[in-house]
Design a protein around this motif. Structure first.
Motif, PDB file in Angstrom:
ATOM      1  N   LEU A  48       0.781  -1.232   0.000  1.00  0.00           N
ATOM      2  CA  LEU A  48       0.000   0.000   0.000  1.00  0.00           C
ATOM      3  C   LEU A  48       0.812   1.281   0.000  1.00  0.00           C
ATOM      4  O   LEU A  48       0.321   2.323  -0.419  1.00  0.00           O
ATOM      5  N   VAL A  49       2.032   1.214   0.473  1.00  0.00           N
ATOM      6  CA  VAL A  49       2.812   2.431   0.673  1.00  0.00           C
ATOM      7  C   VAL A  49       3.291   3.005  -0.670  1.00  0.00           C
ATOM      8  O   VAL A  49       3.583   2.269  -1.614  1.00  0.00           O
ATOM      9  N   ASP A  50       3.351   4.299  -0.721  1.00  0.00           N
ATOM     10  CA  ASP A  50       3.862   5.001  -1.892  1.00  0.00           C
ATOM     11  C   ASP A  50       5.330   4.604  -2.118  1.00  0.00           C
ATOM     12  O   ASP A  50       6.081   4.477  -1.144  1.00  0.00           O
ATOM     13  N   PRO A  51       5.750   4.415  -3.360  1.00  0.00           N
ATOM     14  CA  PRO A  51       7.142   4.014  -3.616  1.00  0.00           C
ATOM     15  C   PRO A  51       8.186   4.956  -3.014  1.00  0.00           C
ATOM     16  O   PRO A  51       9.239   4.499  -2.558  1.00  0.00           O
ATOM     17  N   ALA A  52       7.904   6.238  -2.973  1.00  0.00           N
ATOM     18  CA  ALA A  52       8.853   7.187  -2.379  1.00  0.00           C
ATOM     19  C   ALA A  52       8.987   6.945  -0.874  1.00  0.00           C
ATOM     20  O   ALA A  52      10.084   7.004  -0.317  1.00  0.00           O
ATOM     21  N   VAL A  53       7.873   6.664  -0.218  1.00  0.00           N
ATOM     22  CA  VAL A  53       7.899   6.373   1.216  1.00  0.00           C
ATOM     23  C   VAL A  53       8.598   5.035   1.456  1.00  0.00           C
ATOM     24  O   VAL A  53       9.360   4.888   2.417  1.00  0.00           O
ATOM     25  N   LEU A  54       8.371   4.082   0.577  1.00  0.00           N
ATOM     26  CA  LEU A  54       9.046   2.789   0.684  1.00  0.00           C
ATOM     27  C   LEU A  54      10.564   2.972   0.599  1.00  0.00           C
ATOM     28  O   LEU A  54      11.311   2.377   1.369  1.00  0.00           O
ATOM     29  N   HIS A  55      11.002   3.829  -0.291  1.00  0.00           N
ATOM     30  CA  HIS A  55      12.429   4.125  -0.423  1.00  0.00           C
ATOM     31  C   HIS A  55      12.970   4.765   0.864  1.00  0.00           C
ATOM     32  O   HIS A  55      14.037   4.394   1.356  1.00  0.00           O
ATOM     33  N   GLN A  56      12.224   5.722   1.413  1.00  0.00           N
ATOM     34  CA  GLN A  56      12.635   6.370   2.667  1.00  0.00           C
ATOM     35  C   GLN A  56      12.724   5.344   3.797  1.00  0.00           C
ATOM     36  O   GLN A  56      13.641   5.398   4.617  1.00  0.00           O
ATOM     37  N   ALA A  57      11.771   4.423   3.834  1.00  0.00           N
ATOM     38  CA  ALA A  57      11.763   3.396   4.888  1.00  0.00           C
ATOM     39  C   ALA A  57      12.978   2.484   4.766  1.00  0.00           C
ATOM     40  O   ALA A  57      13.587   2.107   5.766  1.00  0.00           O
ATOM     41  N   ARG A  58      13.344   2.157   3.536  1.00  0.00           N
ATOM     42  CA  ARG A  58      14.556   1.336   3.335  1.00  0.00           C
ATOM     43  C   ARG A  58      15.789   2.072   3.822  1.00  0.00           C
ATOM     44  O   ARG A  58      16.642   1.489   4.494  1.00  0.00           O
ATOM     45  N   GLU A  59      15.897   3.342   3.475  1.00  0.00           N
ATOM     46  CA  GLU A  59      17.047   4.125   3.897  1.00  0.00           C
ATOM     47  C   GLU A  59      17.091   4.312   5.416  1.00  0.00           C
ATOM     48  O   GLU A  59      18.170   4.429   5.995  1.00  0.00           O
ATOM     49  N   ALA A  60      15.928   4.328   6.048  1.00  0.00           N
ATOM     50  CA  ALA A  60      15.855   4.487   7.495  1.00  0.00           C
ATOM     51  C   ALA A  60      16.073   3.172   8.232  1.00  0.00           C
ATOM     52  O   ALA A  60      16.153   3.153   9.461  1.00  0.00           O
ATOM     53  N   GLY A  61      16.167   2.072   7.490  1.00  0.00           N
ATOM     54  CA  GLY A  61      16.400   0.775   8.118  1.00  0.00           C
ATOM     55  C   GLY A  61      15.163   0.073   8.612  1.00  0.00           C
ATOM     56  O   GLY A  61      15.260  -0.888   9.371  1.00  0.00           O
ATOM     57  N   LEU A  62      14.002   0.524   8.193  1.00  0.00           N
ATOM     58  CA  LEU A  62      12.769  -0.122   8.619  1.00  0.00           C
ATOM     59  C   LEU A  62      12.488  -1.415   7.839  1.00  0.00           C
ATOM     60  O   LEU A  62      11.743  -2.257   8.302  1.00  0.00           O
ATOM     61  N   LEU A  63      13.065  -1.538   6.683  1.00  0.00           N
ATOM     62  CA  LEU A  63      12.806  -2.710   5.834  1.00  0.00           C
ATOM     63  C   LEU A  63      14.054  -3.518   5.648  1.00  0.00           C
ATOM     64  O   LEU A  63      15.126  -3.058   5.670  1.00  0.00           O
TER      65      LEU A  63
END
Length: 63
Positions: A48-63
């Protein structure tokens, strides 16, 4: 199962990085079956998450 209820409520609006952090916190704070249920919500979050938010989450270490 209070934390599970809170986790489900995160999906009532578009997911942002803040909501993903909250989902992570709720999962970390929960135990047992509730923890497993909350962990399973990550699949929905990825879908469901927007691809830009998904990218931010990866960079933040959430994924």
């Amino acid at each position: 199962m209070e934390k599970l209820k809170l986790a489900k409520e995160l999906f009532t609006r578009p997911l942002t990085l803040d909501e993903l952090y909250m989902l992570d916190q709720l999962e970390r704070q929960s135990k047992g079956q509730e923890k497993l249920y909350i962990a399973s919500l990550w699949d929905a979050a990825y879908a469901l998450v927007d691809p830009a938010v998904l990218h931010q989450a990866r960079e933040a270490g959430l994924l």
